[in-house]
Motif scaffolding. Structure first.
Motif, PDB file in Angstrom:
ATOM      1  N   ARG A   1      30.731  56.089  93.013  1.00 34.40           N
ATOM      2  CA  ARG A   1      30.663  57.457  93.535  1.00 34.40           C
ATOM      3  C   ARG A   1      30.773  58.458  92.381  1.00 34.40           C
ATOM      4  O   ARG A   1      31.568  58.270  91.467  1.00 34.40           O
ATOM      5  N   VAL A   2      29.990  59.516  92.442  1.00 32.16           N
ATOM      6  CA  VAL A   2      30.021  60.565  91.428  1.00 32.16           C
ATOM      7  C   VAL A   2      31.061  61.604  91.831  1.00 32.16           C
ATOM      8  O   VAL A   2      30.999  62.180  92.913  1.00 32.16           O
ATOM      9  N   MET A   3      32.034  61.856  90.945  1.00 27.55           N
ATOM     10  CA  MET A   3      33.114  62.780  91.248  1.00 27.55           C
ATOM     11  C   MET A   3      32.890  64.168  90.681  1.00 27.55           C
ATOM     12  O   MET A   3      33.474  65.138  91.144  1.00 27.55           O
ATOM     13  N   GLY A   4      32.072  64.285  89.641  1.00 30.94           N
ATOM     14  CA  GLY A   4      31.925  65.557  88.947  1.00 30.94           C
ATOM     15  C   GLY A   4      30.795  66.407  89.483  1.00 30.94           C
ATOM     16  O   GLY A   4      29.887  65.933  90.176  1.00 30.94           O
TER      17      GLY A   4
ATOM     18  N   ILE B   1      32.145  75.137  77.282  1.00 28.90           N
ATOM     19  CA  ILE B   1      31.871  76.447  76.715  1.00 28.90           C
ATOM     20  C   ILE B   1      33.143  76.995  76.088  1.00 28.90           C
ATOM     21  O   ILE B   1      33.142  77.566  75.011  1.00 28.90           O
ATOM     22  N   ASP B   2      34.272  76.793  76.763  1.00 30.91           N
ATOM     23  CA  ASP B   2      35.574  77.210  76.246  1.00 30.91           C
ATOM     24  C   ASP B   2      36.330  75.951  75.844  1.00 30.91           C
ATOM     25  O   ASP B   2      36.949  75.297  76.670  1.00 30.91           O
ATOM     26  N   THR B   3      36.265  75.588  74.581  1.00 26.12           N
ATOM     27  CA  THR B   3      36.899  74.359  74.119  1.00 26.12           C
ATOM     28  C   THR B   3      38.410  74.477  73.998  1.00 26.12           C
ATOM     29  O   THR B   3      39.076  73.505  73.671  1.00 26.12           O
ATOM     30  N   SER B   4      38.954  75.659  74.273  1.00 31.79           N
ATOM     31  CA  SER B   4      40.415  75.814  74.230  1.00 31.79           C
ATOM     32  C   SER B   4      41.064  75.394  75.544  1.00 31.79           C
ATOM     33  O   SER B   4      42.290  75.375  75.642  1.00 31.79           O
ATOM     34  N   MET B   5      40.249  75.092  76.561  1.00 34.09           N
ATOM     35  CA  MET B   5      40.803  74.695  77.862  1.00 34.09           C
ATOM     36  C   MET B   5      41.588  73.410  77.712  1.00 34.09           C
ATOM     37  O   MET B   5      41.162  72.459  77.056  1.00 34.09           O
ATOM     38  N   LYS B   6      42.778  73.335  78.336  1.00 37.24           N
ATOM     39  CA  LYS B   6      43.604  72.134  78.265  1.00 37.24           C
ATOM     40  C   LYS B   6      43.039  71.032  79.164  1.00 37.24           C
ATOM     41  O   LYS B   6      43.145  69.856  78.852  1.00 37.24           O
ATOM     42  N   ILE B   7      42.460  71.418  80.305  1.00 36.09           N
ATOM     43  CA  ILE B   7      41.845  70.462  81.209  1.00 36.09           C
ATOM     44  C   ILE B   7      40.434  70.949  81.492  1.00 36.09           C
ATOM     45  O   ILE B   7      40.238  72.044  82.022  1.00 36.09           O
ATOM     46  N   ILE B   8      39.417  70.153  81.149  1.00 33.95           N
ATOM     47  CA  ILE B   8      38.038  70.572  81.334  1.00 33.95           C
ATOM     48  C   ILE B   8      37.560  70.234  82.734  1.00 33.95           C
ATOM     49  O   ILE B   8      38.056  69.298  83.367  1.00 33.95           O
ATOM     50  N   ASP B   9      36.611  70.988  83.239  1.00 29.00           N
ATOM     51  CA  ASP B   9      36.061  70.801  84.563  1.00 29.00           C
ATOM     52  C   ASP B   9      34.782  69.997  84.448  1.00 29.00           C
ATOM     53  O   ASP B   9      33.770  70.473  83.955  1.00 29.00           O
ATOM     54  N   LEU B  10      34.823  68.742  84.900  1.00 26.90           N
ATOM     55  CA  LEU B  10      33.651  67.887  84.842  1.00 26.90           C
ATOM     56  C   LEU B  10      32.745  68.111  86.048  1.00 26.90           C
ATOM     57  O   LEU B  10      31.717  67.493  86.154  1.00 26.90           O
TER      58      LEU B  10
ATOM     59  N   HIS C   1      28.488  66.484  85.547  1.00 25.90           N
ATOM     60  CA  HIS C   1      28.227  65.247  84.806  1.00 25.90           C
ATOM     61  C   HIS C   1      28.231  64.065  85.768  1.00 25.90           C
ATOM     62  O   HIS C   1      28.824  64.116  86.848  1.00 25.90           O
ATOM     63  N   TRP C   2      27.579  62.988  85.338  1.00 30.19           N
ATOM     64  CA  TRP C   2      27.599  61.747  86.105  1.00 30.19           C
ATOM     65  C   TRP C   2      28.896  61.014  85.778  1.00 30.19           C
ATOM     66  O   TRP C   2      28.929  60.089  84.974  1.00 30.19           O
ATOM     67  N   VAL C   3      29.973  61.444  86.398  1.00 29.72           N
ATOM     68  CA  VAL C   3      31.313  60.945  86.091  1.00 29.72           C
ATOM     69  C   VAL C   3      31.879  60.229  87.301  1.00 29.72           C
ATOM     70  O   VAL C   3      31.681  60.636  88.452  1.00 29.72           O
ATOM     71  N   THR C   4      32.590  59.132  87.041  1.00 33.69           N
ATOM     72  CA  THR C   4      33.231  58.362  88.095  1.00 33.69           C
ATOM     73  C   THR C   4      34.551  57.810  87.569  1.00 33.69           C
ATOM     74  O   THR C   4      34.950  58.096  86.439  1.00 33.69           O
TER      75      THR C   4
END
Length: 327
Positions: free
Chosen positions: A109-112, A318-327, A115-118
């Motif tokens: 299952r794709v969660m993101g 885009i914002d590499t300072s984010m502590k948790i990225i949104d996939l 991106h094709w993330v699982t």
């Protein structure tokens, strides 16, 4: 004008519209972004003229239809032949009958959104029953794994690669112990997968002294750079997502698994890849099969020119300072 970050690096782009034709597919007034400045090393020597996004949804920060949406392509497959310099295949549209895909392919299952993330669990060079739990990454809640044909190697957090290094003997520079190295094991959304040493060991070719940016992110790099030297094919990527630490299964994965991406059902399907990239059933009579028998061509490492390697870099960063990225 906007900044975009692709799998190979950042660039500055200007939006435009044009009629685009690929074979029988035609898109009128297709939105696109023309790169006017970039830090993408691969573009300096590239033979291609465009980057076509094939993610599961709209591109990050964009509401214009992607080229696949305009063409009406909701499913596509990727597979790479194993021998150095051999072709790979991107198939737009279904590659097998739906009933065969459902019964004989492994599914994730794709969660993101972008991106094709699982989900991935229990990455190990040793059988889980005998491995030291302290050396096994992605236990418990697991990790997030992106299945990405745009990344040259396997990318993983530095801590996870340190754990794995405790399970494996050093790889000889001349690859003389390749046949003695263990299989890499991991679980993708409930299904067990394996990759042989030929998928995670590379032989460096080309002018390695000129490839500083790539050399810096190789995790198991030796102190002395040499031509035709063998080493583990892992890149370091230390990023946390809403689904856990981020891994990327790059091009080596597609040399052993014919992968189908379904943008409608938000699923990925995996078949065993034959030497000619023809998909072979992952499940036979309801059980998982082992990797297809290796040929003489498989008993050699991947030949990699550092200048041609594409490093991991997520399109949502885009914002590499984010502590948790949104996939």
């Amino acid at each position: 004008v906007a900044k975009h970050v692709y799998g190979s690096g950042p660039c500055i782009s200007m939006q435009g519209y044009e009629n685009v034709t690929v074979g029988p597919f035609v898109s009128v007034n297709q939105s696109f972004w023309e790169i006017i400045n970039h830090q993408i090393q691969a573009l300096d020597s590239a033979k291609f003229a465009a980057i076509v996004g094939i993610g599961p949804n709209f591109a990050y920060g964009n509401t214009e239809e992607t080229l696949l949406m305009s063409f009406g392509v909701t499913e596509f497959s990727v597979c790479l032949q194993r021998a150095s310099g051999s072709p790979g295949y991107l198939t737009w549209g279904p590659s097998v009958e739906p009933e065969n895909k459902e019964h004989f392919y492994a599914k994730a299952r794709v969660m993101g959104k972008h991106h094709w993330v699982t989900a991935m669990h229990n990455v190990s060079f040793q059988p889980l029953a005998t491995a030291d739990p302290a050396t096994v990454p992605c236990t418990g809640q697991g990790c997030a794994v992106i299945i990405d044909s745009g990344t040259s190697l396997i990318a993983a957090p530095g801590m996870a690669l340190m754990q794995l290094s405790r399970q494996i003997e050093p790889i000889m520079e001349d690859c003389s112990n390749l046949h003695q190295l263990p299989t890499l094991r991991f679980n993708i959304d409930g299904t067990e997968f394996t990759l042989p040493p030929q998928a995670y060991v590379m032989r460096v070719t080309g002018a390695v002294m000129e490839a500083d940016s790539i050399w810096d992110i190789l995790f198991f790099k030796p102190r002395l750079r040499k031509i035709n030297m063998c080493m583990p094919a892992f890149m370091q990527i230390d990023m946390m997502s809403q689904f856990g630490p981020v891994w990327i299964m790059g091009m080596p994965f597609f040399r052993y698994y014919h992968t189908t991406f379904d943008r409608t059902t938000k699923e990925m399907h995996f078949a065993r890849a034959g030497p000619d990239c023809f998909p072979h059933p992952y499940h036979v009579n309801g059980t998982d099969t082992e990797l297809l028998a290796l040929t003489s061509e498989d008993l050699v490492p991947m030949d990699m020119d550092p200048k041609a390697m594409i490093p991991p870099s997520l399109s949502s960063l885009i914002d590499t300072s984010m502590k948790i990225i949104d996939l």
